[in-house]
Design a protein around this motif. Structure first.
Motif, short mmCIF file in Angstrom:
data_model
loop_
_atom_site.label_atom_id
_atom_site.label_comp_id
_atom_site.label_asym_id
_atom_site.label_seq_id
_atom_site.Cartn_x
_atom_site.Cartn_y
_atom_site.Cartn_z
N GLU A 46 -25.60 2.56 -2.43
CA GLU A 46 -24.14 2.34 -2.38
C GLU A 46 -23.86 0.91 -1.88
OE1 GLU A 46 -21.28 3.45 -3.10
OE2 GLU A 46 -20.06 2.33 -1.62
N ALA A 47 -24.63 0.50 -0.84
CA ALA A 47 -24.44 -0.86 -0.30
C ALA A 47 -24.77 -1.90 -1.37
CB ALA A 47 -25.33 -1.05 0.92
N TRP A 48 -25.78 -1.63 -2.20
CA TRP A 48 -26.17 -2.57 -3.27
C TRP A 48 -25.08 -2.65 -4.32
CZ3 TRP A 48 -28.96 -6.47 -4.64
CH2 TRP A 48 -29.25 -6.72 -5.99
N GLU A 49 -24.54 -1.47 -4.71
CA GLU A 49 -23.56 -1.45 -5.80
C GLU A 49 -22.22 -2.05 -5.39
OE1 GLU A 49 -23.91 2.60 -7.14
OE2 GLU A 49 -25.78 2.12 -8.19
N SER A 50 -21.90 -1.97 -4.10
CA SER A 50 -20.59 -2.50 -3.67
C SER A 50 -20.74 -3.85 -2.96
CB SER A 50 -19.92 -1.48 -2.73
OG SER A 50 -20.77 -1.25 -1.64
N LEU A 51 -21.91 -4.43 -3.11
CA LEU A 51 -22.20 -5.68 -2.39
C LEU A 51 -21.25 -6.81 -2.78
CD1 LEU A 51 -24.27 -7.23 -0.57
CD2 LEU A 51 -25.49 -7.79 -2.67
N THR A 56 -23.11 -14.40 4.76
CA THR A 56 -23.59 -13.28 5.58
C THR A 56 -23.70 -13.73 7.04
OG1 THR A 56 -25.89 -13.92 5.17
CG2 THR A 56 -24.91 -12.32 3.64
N GLU A 57 -24.00 -12.79 7.94
CA GLU A 57 -24.11 -13.13 9.37
C GLU A 57 -25.33 -14.02 9.59
OE1 GLU A 57 -23.54 -10.03 12.29
OE2 GLU A 57 -22.53 -8.79 10.80
N ALA A 256 -27.10 -12.50 0.45
CA ALA A 256 -26.67 -11.10 0.60
C ALA A 256 -27.52 -10.15 -0.24
CB ALA A 256 -25.18 -10.99 0.25
N PRO A 257 -27.82 -10.45 -1.53
CA PRO A 257 -28.64 -9.50 -2.30
C PRO A 257 -30.02 -9.29 -1.67
CG PRO A 257 -27.64 -11.12 -3.76
CD PRO A 257 -27.40 -11.59 -2.37
#
Ligand SMILES: Cc1ncc(COP(=O)(O)O)c(C=O)c1O
Length: 371
Positions: A46-51, A56-57, A256-257
């Motif tokens: 889910e985190a990958w699909e909505s990335l 990023t931090e 991020a990816p």
């Protein structure tokens, strides 16, 4: 900044992507994106699909750092700083060293581990193993070479390029000596979890000592070098903060990816590392048989860990001549020891890849035809 050419990286830059086979790579078989995503749990998928592809931090995503901290016994997510592995070495050296400092570093080795120190005006003593004793690194080298100005001991186990792993008693000797003298240890553990006997696995230096710095990442054991994601771990807060701030001058934050994909891989670590160790096991039994047959011309000390080993070439020919002839006649890439500034009688062999048996068979044919 003036720095010598990184010989190994220039060698790969010239050849790696235009040869038929590489029999010298240090990473395990690279995974495809599809294979990796198949291993994702619901939350990380889910985190990958909505990335979102924003910044990023700077320390790295908290969830990723929490997962990384599970690899260590005494370090927490707050002790983890994410950056590309080679960038981690750059950042750490810039933050740890000053001109005039003395450094002791394992050798032969990944050049940046000692070259960055040299480029900063440090004096470096190279800690080399004894080939005749199975590539044993004798810890008495450290006590014999340590000076009042020694600031840093740099070590890399499992070792690139020999596949040596320091025995536990020698590790304790080095860590105790460093602690007694107030010397920082930088421990490049990028081949961790590829120890052939898990009983040989050393503790992470960052767990052993609260001022030590450990380096690990996705490139080698996980076969995910293209993510360009690694990390430094230290419980030294002041050093951590300086390294984090230094990153403002390198990449600022990680892609991020790569963060999500690393999280997926770390959560599936047993599957991925198990698969890579199985591949290494299969390849090593082929290599054992190969070296037995080629005794007299080639010899090796079987590695204790990692995905690479250093092979001795007997006879008249130098390893640069040998490697370039093999490349020309078979299209198989092998790295000569000159890329490590380690004489002309060795080459590095890699055995983490699925196609190693085919590459080895071509080398075998070459040896038949050139003898
Ligand atoms: C011992 C060692 N440390 C660090 C690195 C750097 O890793 P990366 O190429 O993923 O930046 C390598 C790569 O070969 C290595 O062998």
């Amino acid at each position: 900044m003036k720095i010598s050419t990184f010989k190994l990286e220039r060698f790969f830059a010239a050849h790696e992507f235009n040869v038929k086979y590489t029999l010298t790579n240090s990473d395990c078989e690279p995974m495809s994106l599809a294979e990796l995503l198949q291993l994702a749990d619901d939350e990380s998928r889910e985190a990958w699909e909505s990335l979102k592809l924003g910044y990023t931090e700077y320390q790295g995503a908290p969830e990723l750092r929490r997962e990384i901290a599970r690899l260590y016994s005494d370090c927490t997510a707050d002790d983890v700083l994410i950056a590309a592995p080679e960038e981690c070495i750059f950042i750490a050296m810039q933050c740890l060293l000053e001109k005039g400092d003395h450094v002791i570093c394992t050798f032969p080795g990944y050049q940046s581990l000692y070259e960055l120190a040299r480029s900063m005006g440090c004096e470096v003593d190279l800690w080399a193993p004894d080939e005749g004793a199975g590539w044993r690194f004798d810890p008495s080298f450290i006590s014999e070479h340590v000076r009042p100005s020694t600031r840093l001991i740099v070590m890399n186990f499992p070792h690139n390029p020999t596949g040596a792993v320091l025995d536990r008693a020698s590790y304790d000797t080095v860590m105790n000596l460093a602690a007694e003298r107030g010397i920082t240890v930088f421990s490049d553990e990028i081949y961790r979890f590829l120890e052939l006997d898990p009983g040989l696995r050393l503790p992470a230096a960052c767990d052993t000592c609260d001022t030590a710095v450990s380096l690990f990442g996705m490139s080698k054991s996980f076969g995910l070098a293209g993510l360009r994601l690694g990390w430094l771990v230290t419980r030294d807060r002041e050093l951590y903060d300086r390294m984090g701030a230094f990153k403002d001058y390198t990449t600022i934050c990680s892609p991020a990816p790569s963060e999500i994909l690393s999280l997926i891989a770390l959560r599936a670590r047993e599957t991925i590392l198990g698969g890579n160790l199985a591949c290494i096991g299969r390849n090593l039994s082929k290599l054992d048989e190969f070296f037995e047959r080629r005794e007299g011309l080639l010899s090796w000390n079987a590695p204790a860990g990692g995905s690479i080993a250093l092979v001795r070439l007997h006879g008249e020919r130098t390893s640069p001549e040998f490697c370039s002839d093999v490349l020309e006649r078979t299209g198989v890439l092998i790295l000569p020891s000159t890329a490590f500034d380690y004489g002309e009688k060795h080459f590095r062999i890699g055995f983490g890849r699925d196609d190693m048996p085919e590459a080895l068979a071509m080398l075998d044919e070459y040896l038949d035809s050139s003898l």
